[in-house]
Structures are given as structure tokens and as C-alpha cells.
Motif scaffolding. Structure first.
Motif, PDB file in Angstrom:
ATOM      1  N   LEU A  92       0.819  -1.202   0.000  1.00  0.00           N
ATOM      2  CA  LEU A  92       0.000   0.000   0.000  1.00  0.00           C
ATOM      3  C   LEU A  92       0.856   1.256   0.000  1.00  0.00           C
ATOM      4  N   ARG A  93       1.964   1.229   0.703  1.00  0.00           N
ATOM      5  CA  ARG A  93       2.837   2.398   0.749  1.00  0.00           C
ATOM      6  C   ARG A  93       3.607   2.584  -0.563  1.00  0.00           C
ATOM      7  N   ALA A  94       4.030   1.458  -1.130  1.00  0.00           N
ATOM      8  CA  ALA A  94       4.804   1.550  -2.378  1.00  0.00           C
ATOM      9  C   ALA A  94       3.918   1.919  -3.554  1.00  0.00           C
ATOM     10  N   GLY A  95       2.698   1.377  -3.566  1.00  0.00           N
ATOM     11  CA  GLY A  95       1.806   1.627  -4.687  1.00  0.00           C
ATOM     12  C   GLY A  95       2.245   0.863  -5.931  1.00  0.00           C
ATOM     13  N   ALA A  96       1.526   1.085  -7.031  1.00  0.00           N
ATOM     14  CA  ALA A  96       1.826   0.383  -8.278  1.00  0.00           C
ATOM     15  C   ALA A  96       2.546   1.251  -9.287  1.00  0.00           C
ATOM     16  N   GLY A  97       2.786   2.505  -8.933  1.00  0.00           N
ATOM     17  CA  GLY A  97       3.429   3.408  -9.877  1.00  0.00           C
ATOM     18  C   GLY A  97       4.832   2.986 -10.266  1.00  0.00           C
ATOM     19  N   TRP A  98       5.580   2.412  -9.286  1.00  0.00           N
ATOM     20  CA  TRP A  98       6.956   2.007  -9.593  1.00  0.00           C
ATOM     21  C   TRP A  98       6.993   0.887 -10.629  1.00  0.00           C
ATOM     22  N   VAL A  99       5.932   0.067 -10.688  1.00  0.00           N
ATOM     23  CA  VAL A  99       5.880  -1.006 -11.688  1.00  0.00           C
ATOM     24  C   VAL A  99       5.813  -0.411 -13.089  1.00  0.00           C
ATOM     25  N   LEU A 100       5.026   0.626 -13.269  1.00  0.00           N
ATOM     26  CA  LEU A 100       4.927   1.266 -14.581  1.00  0.00           C
ATOM     27  C   LEU A 100       6.249   1.924 -14.973  1.00  0.00           C
ATOM     28  N   TRP A 101       6.911   2.545 -14.006  1.00  0.00           N
ATOM     29  CA  TRP A 101       8.219   3.135 -14.303  1.00  0.00           C
ATOM     30  C   TRP A 101       9.227   2.057 -14.700  1.00  0.00           C
ATOM     31  N   LEU A 102       9.180   0.919 -13.995  1.00  0.00           N
ATOM     32  CA  LEU A 102      10.081  -0.184 -14.330  1.00  0.00           C
ATOM     33  C   LEU A 102       9.804  -0.711 -15.730  1.00  0.00           C
TER      34      LEU A 102
END
Length: 229
Positions: free
Chosen positions: A12-22
Motif C-alpha cells: 500500500l505504501r509503495a503503490g503500483a506506480g513504480w511497476v509502470l516506471w520499471l
């Protein structure tokens, strides 16, 4: 706090945004590698029919050095393999054949450099996108739980607004899976196309390797030693 709760809070803190950046970074690397391999493979082709005719004419005239120079000047894979065997012509057909097999293995290794990345990306990018979707769904259901009756979410219009927000969050989460597929499909297509091209280049080298072996069989005796001329 249980391990599951700890992982849930971490997601929940990390979110899914980093996956899209990756996935975006992997896509850029994939495109750059695809362009680089395409340029390399295109340069390592060449007109083998013309090259084989010129090499055959030089070998028939007994100008082995001229044939070697011609092969060395060609950027094609077939020329590099044939030159490896022609350099060992004095040692007999068997030595030349082994030299060309070794050169073929080395050339294939150079041509396939970086393709493991495309293959791995094509196989795993959808799973990376799916991870982003799962994280997004976890966040959406967490929001739904907070908006449920008994959690201060209210009823009526407020609940409807909360439900719409949850559905919107789930729709956004599915974008990660779609992006993962968009990254994977070109990588798989490029990997398969390059593998076919490499196979074609290596098979095309037989035109020159057989020519070199034919020349050597004509200039060596029955025991594989040079004939006296």
C-alpha cells in the motif's frame, strides 16, 4: 502484526506506480537493443552469390592470399567463417573444417549477444505488469473496506461515490497488465525475428565453407597432404 499485514502495508505504501516506471525503463532498453541488433544483423549479411563467385575465381586461379583478403574485407558472417578455414588450408581439410566450426560457434555467440534479454523480457513483462495490477487491486479493496458501513463510510450517495472510486482504482490497476503486454509483445517478436535471421546467416555460410573445402580437396592428395605441383 502478522507477515501478511506487513506485506499489505508495504504494497500500500509503495503503490503500483513504480511497476509502470520499471516497465517503461525495460521498454526503452528493449527498443534500443532491438535497433542495435537489427543494424548488426543487417550489416553481417551481404550478397553471398557475388562473394562466392569472386572467391571461387581467385581460388581457381591459385590466389589463396587474394581470396583471404577478399574474405577479410567482407563484413558477412559467411566470409569470417570461410576465412577461418582457408587460413588452415595447409593443414588439410579436416583442420580447416574444425576451424570453420569453431568460427561458426564464435560468430553465432556474437550475433546472439543481448537476445537473452529480449527473450526474458518477453516472458516476464506480463508478470511484472500483473504484479502492478495486484498491488492496485489490494489498494482498491483497502479503500472499499474503509468505505463500507461501520467504517465511517456512510450510506446512500456517499457509498455510491466510494464504490465509483474503487472501480476507478481497479480500472487504473489493470493498466499495469496492459502495459506489461505492450512491452512483452514487441520483445517476443524481435527475439523470434532475430533468431530466424541468425539461423539464416549461419546456414548461408555453407555456400562459402563448402567452396573452401572443395578447393582444398582439389589441392590435397588422398592423405590430406598438399599435392606436388
Amino acid at each position: 502484526m502478522t507477515p501478511i499485514d506487513a506485506l499489505q502495508q508495504l504494497f500500500l505504501r509503495a503503490g503500483a506506480g513504480w511497476v509502470l516506471w520499471l516497465l517503461g525503463l525495460l521498454s526503452v532498453v528493449s527498443v534500443a537493443l532491438t535497433v542495435e541488433r537489427w543494424l548488426v544483423l543487417r550489416a553481417r549479411g551481404g550478397d553471398l552469390r557475388v562473394l562466392a563467385g569472386r572467391v571461387a575465381a581467385l581460388l581457381q586461379a591459385g590466389d589463396r592470399d587474394g581470396a583471404l583478403n577478399l574474405l577479410a574485407a567482407s563484413p558477412s558472417v559467411a566470409a569470417a567463417i570461410a576465412a577461418a578455414g582457408l587460413r588452415l588450408a595447409d593443414r588439410g581439410p579436416k583442420a580447416a573444417e574444425y576451424a570453420m566450426q569453431s568460427a561458426l560457434a564464435l560468430e553465432r555467440g556474437q550475433l546472439e549477444r543481448g537476445l537473452i534479454f529480449l527473450g526474458t523480457l518477453g516472458n516476464n513483462a506480463p508478470f511484472v505488469g500483473l504484479l502492478g495490477t495486484v498491488i492496485g487491486v489490494i489498494a482498491a479493496f483497502e479503500e472499499l473496506g474503509h468505505a463500507a458501513p461501520g467504517h465511517g463510510g456512510g450510506t446512500g450517495a456517499a457509498s455510491q461515490v466510494a464504490s465509483n472510486a474503487v472501480m476507478s482504482s481497479i480500472a487504473e490497476a489493470l493498466v499495469a497488465t496492459a502495459v506489461g503486454l505492450l512491452v512483452a509483445l514487441p520483445a517476443v517478436a524481435a527475439y523470434n525475428a532475430f533468431q530466424r535471421k541468425i539461423t539464416s546467416l549461419c546456414q548461408g555460410s555453407e555456400a562459402l565453407t563448402n567452396l573452401v573445402l572443395a578447393y582444398m580437396s582439389d589441392t590435397t592428395g588422398p592423405e590430406g597432404q598438399p599435392e606436388a605441383r
